[in-house]
Design a protein around this motif. Structure first.
Motif, PDB file in Angstrom:
ATOM      1  N   ARG A  38     -21.933   6.107  12.722  1.00  0.00           N
ATOM      2  CA  ARG A  38     -21.465   7.199  11.925  1.00  0.00           C
ATOM      3  C   ARG A  38     -20.590   8.334  13.202  1.00  0.00           C
ATOM      4  O   ARG A  38     -19.478   8.722  12.444  1.00  0.00           O
ATOM      5  N   ARG A  42     -16.472   9.318  12.986  1.00  0.00           N
ATOM      6  CA  ARG A  42     -16.080  10.862  12.608  1.00  0.00           C
ATOM      7  C   ARG A  42     -15.071  11.106  13.881  1.00  0.00           C
ATOM      8  O   ARG A  42     -13.926  11.654  13.644  1.00  0.00           O
ATOM      9  N   ARG A  47     -14.646   7.277   7.783  1.00  0.00           N
ATOM     10  CA  ARG A  47     -15.888   7.609   7.080  1.00  0.00           C
ATOM     11  C   ARG A  47     -16.697   6.278   6.755  1.00  0.00           C
ATOM     12  O   ARG A  47     -16.006   5.658   6.013  1.00  0.00           O
ATOM     13  N   SER A  49     -20.398   4.356   5.684  1.00  0.00           N
ATOM     14  CA  SER A  49     -21.917   4.829   5.121  1.00  0.00           C
ATOM     15  C   SER A  49     -22.962   3.630   5.787  1.00  0.00           C
ATOM     16  O   SER A  49     -23.492   2.825   5.219  1.00  0.00           O
ATOM     17  N   CYS A  50     -22.816   3.761   7.128  1.00  0.00           N
ATOM     18  CA  CYS A  50     -23.661   2.596   8.084  1.00  0.00           C
ATOM     19  C   CYS A  50     -24.951   3.243   7.880  1.00  0.00           C
ATOM     20  O   CYS A  50     -25.327   4.428   7.965  1.00  0.00           O
ATOM     21  N   ASP A  51     -25.888   2.277   7.607  1.00  0.00           N
ATOM     22  CA  ASP A  51     -27.478   2.883   7.817  1.00  0.00           C
ATOM     23  C   ASP A  51     -28.242   1.642   8.251  1.00  0.00           C
ATOM     24  O   ASP A  51     -27.687   0.503   8.825  1.00  0.00           O
ATOM     25  N   TYR A  70     -14.932  -0.570   9.201  1.00  0.00           N
ATOM     26  CA  TYR A  70     -15.779  -0.772  10.492  1.00  0.00           C
ATOM     27  C   TYR A  70     -15.384  -1.644  11.803  1.00  0.00           C
ATOM     28  O   TYR A  70     -15.906  -1.119  12.676  1.00  0.00           O
ATOM     29  N   ASP A 353     -21.659  16.459   7.478  1.00  0.00           N
ATOM     30  CA  ASP A 353     -21.620  14.728   6.801  1.00  0.00           C
ATOM     31  C   ASP A 353     -21.219  15.183   5.477  1.00  0.00           C
ATOM     32  O   ASP A 353     -20.544  14.309   4.973  1.00  0.00           O
ATOM     33  N   GLU A 357     -13.732  12.497   3.338  1.00  0.00           N
ATOM     34  CA  GLU A 357     -13.107  11.407   4.186  1.00  0.00           C
ATOM     35  C   GLU A 357     -11.850  12.032   4.429  1.00  0.00           C
ATOM     36  O   GLU A 357     -11.284  11.779   5.463  1.00  0.00           O
TER      37      GLU A 357
END
Length: 476
Positions: A38, A42, A47, A49-51, A70, A353, A357
């Motif tokens: 993440r 930036r 932007r 939403s990687c977890d 990605y 955060d 975007e």
């Protein structure tokens, strides 16, 4: 066109673990690696939403090739490496796969481009080839030209009628949109922004109307999952704003106003405060440029009311600058200075955060550039030129259009401030960029500068600029 139906393999291969990316993760936990992804996003204006779950899916081989956002982030994180070096399959090798799990497919075989955590077995998806038509919308074909790939739902014609039941075949109901279509719509918005950053609006606007119609046709098609419906509404609204900006920057103010109003209506229907703030932000900017400064102030203030609970200081800073531009247009120096101070204070709080975007363009350079425009509207040419010069110096080279814009602002401020030679030098720098940037707004600014410099045309530097400017073709 080939049928969109893909017969699933009777004995699909199990996912192959991505050992390369697992090695690159090293001692970091999946959550720590996701945070690094993440942060890297930036850094380049993306932007994602990687977890930890996404990292796990990649390493398990469920995501054989990342989506374009990605991909850019991973290649930025690991410079010099290719997707293959990172353990991913070639993009061409995973096309044609279905995102829906059928009775003949094994569990765990997911859309190789999907970044969502869940899949609804009751929701109808089309195969990847269809969504790839959406993802390829607005890909450059060299210079400021744009590929004619459509954003039309299900790969049909881009005309809005293509999304009607009649257009899909007699008696055939329109298929519902899925997560892959929502993702493709979001990717198209990013593509437009990236191309506008480099090339300006004029080469893009004519291509944008059909994808926008298709985006709203996706809304009409509907979706089973509410999360997908919400993404489609947000994506269509953001696309309307992006197309509105293309109209705005290419001098089509009435078209821009209509697109911004469409985005605002979409936001109101879904109670999307972030989209509403964005629509009001652009409406304020347009009103200023169209000579309606009081409307600019009101729109910027409305945007601030909506945006305050969102928690983004940078967004509030930009909206304060929009308000400052309106006050400058009203020749209210006090109101403008107060708004500028708020913008500076909020900007210095830094990023977070919660920043939208679409605000990737808003850094110190844009802050300086917008302040320059305020002082220019107030007739303080020396101050305006100082800020415009700083804006051009600070701008990231990726934002070619903005470099041209700030330099054009500088040229005009210098010309009106009584520095014709310096103004001409700046104007020539802008003309060098116009082979890559197509923006009626910038061309209009340069034309105004040329008129101001006409009384000085016998000076060698001024003469060179005026001759070069006169020989430069204008964008239709």
């Amino acid at each position: 066109m080939a049928s969109s139906m893909v017969t699933p393999s009777q004995s699909p291969m199990p996912p192959r673990p991505n050992l390369a990316l697992r090695r690159l993760r090293g001692q970091r936990s999946p959550a720590e690696f996701a945070a690094a992804v993440r942060r890297s996003a930036r850094e380049i204006g993306e932007r994602v939403s990687c977890d930890a779950r996404y990292v796990g899916r990649v390493e398990a081989g469920e995501i054989r090739c990342p989506n374009y956002a990605y991909e850019r982030v991973f290649l930025h994180m690991f410079p010099g490496r290719t997707l293959a070096d990172l353990g991913f399959a070639p993009r061409a090798s995973v096309r044609g796969r279905r995102t829906r799990t059928t009775a003949d497919e094994t569990q765990g075989t997911h859309d190789p481009y999907d970044t969502q955590d869940t899949h609804d077995p009751d929701e109808t998806y089309d195969d990847y080839e269809e969504s790839d038509v959406l993802r390829r919308a607005f890909m450059t074909g060299g210079g400021a030209t744009v590929a004619a790939a459509s954003l039309g739902p299900f790969g049909l014609a881009t005309d809005a009628a293509a999304a009607t039941p009649a257009a899909t075949g007699a008696g055939r109901p329109l298929r519902r949109a899925g997560a892959s279509q929502a993702g493709a719509l979001e990717e198209a918005v990013r593509r437009i922004r990236l191309l506008d950053d480099r090339h300006g609006a004029d080469g893009l606007y004519r291509r944008a109307a059909a994808p926008l119609r298709a985006a709203y046709a996706l809304l009409d098609a509907g979706a089973t999952r509410q999360t997908t419906v919400d993404r489609l509404h947000a994506g269509a609204g953001e696309l309307a704003i992006s197309v509105g900006w293309l109209a705005h920057d290419s001098g089509r103010f009435d078209d821009a106003r209509s697109h911004y109003a469409e985005a605002l209506a979409t936001a109101r229907v879904t109670d999307d405060d972030a989209l509403e703030a964005h629509a009001f932000c652009n409406t304020a900017f347009l009103a200023r440029d169209a000579g309606r400064p009081r409307e600019a102030v009101r729109s910027a203030q409305a945007a601030q009311r909506v945006a305050r609970p969102l928690g983004s200081a940078r967004l509030m800073s930009l909206l304060a600058l929009r308000e400052a531009g309106g006050w400058a247009g009203l020749a209210d120096r006090t109101g403008c200075e107060q708004a500028l101070v708020r913008a500076q204070v909020l900007f210095e709080r830094g990023t977070c955060d919660a920043d939208p975007e679409w605000m990737s363009f808003y850094g110190e350079a844009e802050l300086e550039g917008l302040e320059a425009q305020c002082w220019s509207a107030l007739g303080d040419w020396r101050r305006a030129a100082r800020h415009a010069h700083r804006a051009a110096e600070l701008q990231d080279p990726h934002f070619t259009r903005n470099i041209a814009l700030y330099t054009a602002e500088l040229a005009d401020d210098l010309a009106r401030g009584g520095h014709p030679d310096e103004a001409s030098a700046a104007g020539l720098r802008v003309l060098e960029l116009l082979g890559e940037v197509q923006s009626s707004r910038i061309q209009t600014m340069l034309a105004g500068t040329a008129r101001v410099l006409l009384p000085h045309r016998r000076a060698s530097g001024v003469s060179a600029f005026l001759e070069r400017h006169a020989s430069t073709p204008r964008t239709a």
